[in-house]
Write an enzyme that holds these catalytic residues in place. Sequence first.
Site, PDB file in Angstrom:
ATOM      1  N   HIS A   1      -4.368   0.492   9.421  1.00 12.80           N
ATOM      2  CA  HIS A   1      -5.590   0.575   8.617  1.00 12.80           C
ATOM      3  C   HIS A   1      -5.587  -0.470   7.497  1.00 12.80           C
ATOM      4  O   HIS A   1      -4.665  -0.518   6.691  1.00 12.80           O
ATOM      5  CB  HIS A   1      -5.680   1.979   8.014  1.00 12.80           C
ATOM      6  CG  HIS A   1      -6.969   2.280   7.332  1.00 12.80           C
ATOM      7  ND1 HIS A   1      -7.039   2.945   6.134  1.00 12.80           N
ATOM      8  CD2 HIS A   1      -8.254   2.023   7.690  1.00 12.80           C
ATOM      9  CE1 HIS A   1      -8.292   3.104   5.780  1.00 12.80           C
ATOM     10  NE2 HIS A   1      -9.057   2.549   6.701  1.00 12.80           N
TER      11      HIS A   1
ATOM     12  N   GLU B   1      -7.017  -2.897  11.719  1.00 14.60           N
ATOM     13  CA  GLU B   1      -8.399  -2.640  11.315  1.00 14.60           C
ATOM     14  C   GLU B   1      -8.620  -3.309   9.972  1.00 14.60           C
ATOM     15  O   GLU B   1      -7.731  -3.315   9.114  1.00 14.60           O
ATOM     16  CB  GLU B   1      -8.635  -1.126  11.210  1.00 14.60           C
ATOM     17  CG  GLU B   1     -10.068  -0.726  10.856  1.00 14.60           C
ATOM     18  CD  GLU B   1     -10.323  -0.596   9.361  1.00 14.60           C
ATOM     19  OE1 GLU B   1     -11.486  -0.417   8.967  1.00 14.60           O
ATOM     20  OE2 GLU B   1      -9.354  -0.705   8.554  1.00 14.60           O
TER      21      GLU B   1
ATOM     22  N   ASP C   1     -12.013  -4.690   7.017  1.00 15.40           N
ATOM     23  CA  ASP C   1     -13.424  -4.622   6.613  1.00 15.40           C
ATOM     24  C   ASP C   1     -13.944  -6.021   6.335  1.00 15.40           C
ATOM     25  O   ASP C   1     -13.302  -6.794   5.617  1.00 15.40           O
ATOM     26  CB  ASP C   1     -13.561  -3.770   5.354  1.00 15.40           C
ATOM     27  CG  ASP C   1     -12.956  -2.393   5.523  1.00 15.40           C
ATOM     28  OD1 ASP C   1     -13.566  -1.571   6.227  1.00 15.40           O
ATOM     29  OD2 ASP C   1     -11.864  -2.139   4.974  1.00 15.40           O
TER      30      ASP C   1
ATOM     31  N   HIS D   1     -13.184  -4.167   1.294  1.00 15.88           N
ATOM     32  CA  HIS D   1     -13.704  -2.840   1.615  1.00 15.88           C
ATOM     33  C   HIS D   1     -14.828  -2.428   0.665  1.00 15.88           C
ATOM     34  O   HIS D   1     -15.895  -2.007   1.093  1.00 15.88           O
ATOM     35  CB  HIS D   1     -12.583  -1.802   1.567  1.00 15.88           C
ATOM     36  CG  HIS D   1     -13.063  -0.392   1.779  1.00 15.88           C
ATOM     37  ND1 HIS D   1     -13.517   0.409   0.751  1.00 15.88           N
ATOM     38  CD2 HIS D   1     -13.178   0.336   2.908  1.00 15.88           C
ATOM     39  CE1 HIS D   1     -13.893   1.579   1.241  1.00 15.88           C
ATOM     40  NE2 HIS D   1     -13.701   1.561   2.543  1.00 15.88           N
TER      41      HIS D   1
ATOM     42  N   GLU E   1     -14.418  -3.953  11.059  1.00 16.43           N
ATOM     43  CA  GLU E   1     -15.475  -3.070  10.581  1.00 16.43           C
ATOM     44  C   GLU E   1     -16.476  -3.886   9.778  1.00 16.43           C
ATOM     45  O   GLU E   1     -16.128  -4.498   8.763  1.00 16.43           O
ATOM     46  CB  GLU E   1     -14.932  -1.930   9.721  1.00 16.43           C
ATOM     47  CG  GLU E   1     -16.063  -1.026   9.234  1.00 16.43           C
ATOM     48  CD  GLU E   1     -15.646   0.102   8.332  1.00 16.43           C
ATOM     49  OE1 GLU E   1     -16.534   0.644   7.626  1.00 16.43           O
ATOM     50  OE2 GLU E   1     -14.459   0.457   8.322  1.00 16.43           O
TER      51      GLU E   1
END
Length: 262
Positions: free
Chosen positions: A16, A43, A45, A58, A126
Amino acid sequence: MPHPVKPWPYPRWIAHRGAGQLAPENTLAAFRVGASHGYRMFECDVKLSLDGVPFLLHDDTLVRTSNAQEQLGAGLSTVGGDHPWATLSQLDAGSWHSRAFAGEPLASLAAVARFCRANAYFVNLEIKPTPGLERQTGQVVAEHAARLWADAGVPPLLSSFDVPALEAAQGAQPQLPRALLLDALWSGWLEAARSLDCVAIVCDQLLWDPSTVAQARGAAMRTLSYTVNEPAQAQRLIDLGIDGLITDRIDCFAPARQPPAN
């Protein structure tokens, strides 16, 4: 009759925000720390700078994860999307975490692509738009991802909570795989994922149960879960047949010792 799910090229265990607890999240340092623990998928952002450069962040603002307040000066906006990449690239995105990472810069999507492609790593991007830039962000991130991962064996997985951003990504680069992120099972979630031609649903771990897994699988979609940080949580999800587990605790779960998704 349910549709058969397509082959899934991604590992089950996903770090993450890179390795967002052991290193400053959404930086290449975090990716390196995750890789040192055996992780092969990350993952992160992605949003846009003022001049349209996709970069990793993020929050809407730079306050929590950089020295923006000190560097930019009083009275200037700390919203990431309010500054050109030339300014953002000079910020310190590591000192907030620990002294060991002082001077670590914000990561551009191009830098992430170079790192992942050079090491045959996988990535879940993301799409995290600055409010008001949902469609623009979805389109630009998809276009850059298609170019940066051109001819790669496995493309990045694009995901978002924001349906308009995913719609724009779908319109710009329909061949890239997409996933709908959910923090609640709002009315029409499965129909929205179908209309976006998603390959996966990414849910808060508490939303997955035999019924929701069956619904996703019946629509030929893979199932991923965030943010899985406890062994009991992970075992429940593995028993349900969840295909991807996104975790902060890269020091707790050793992906090399975990069975892959089928």
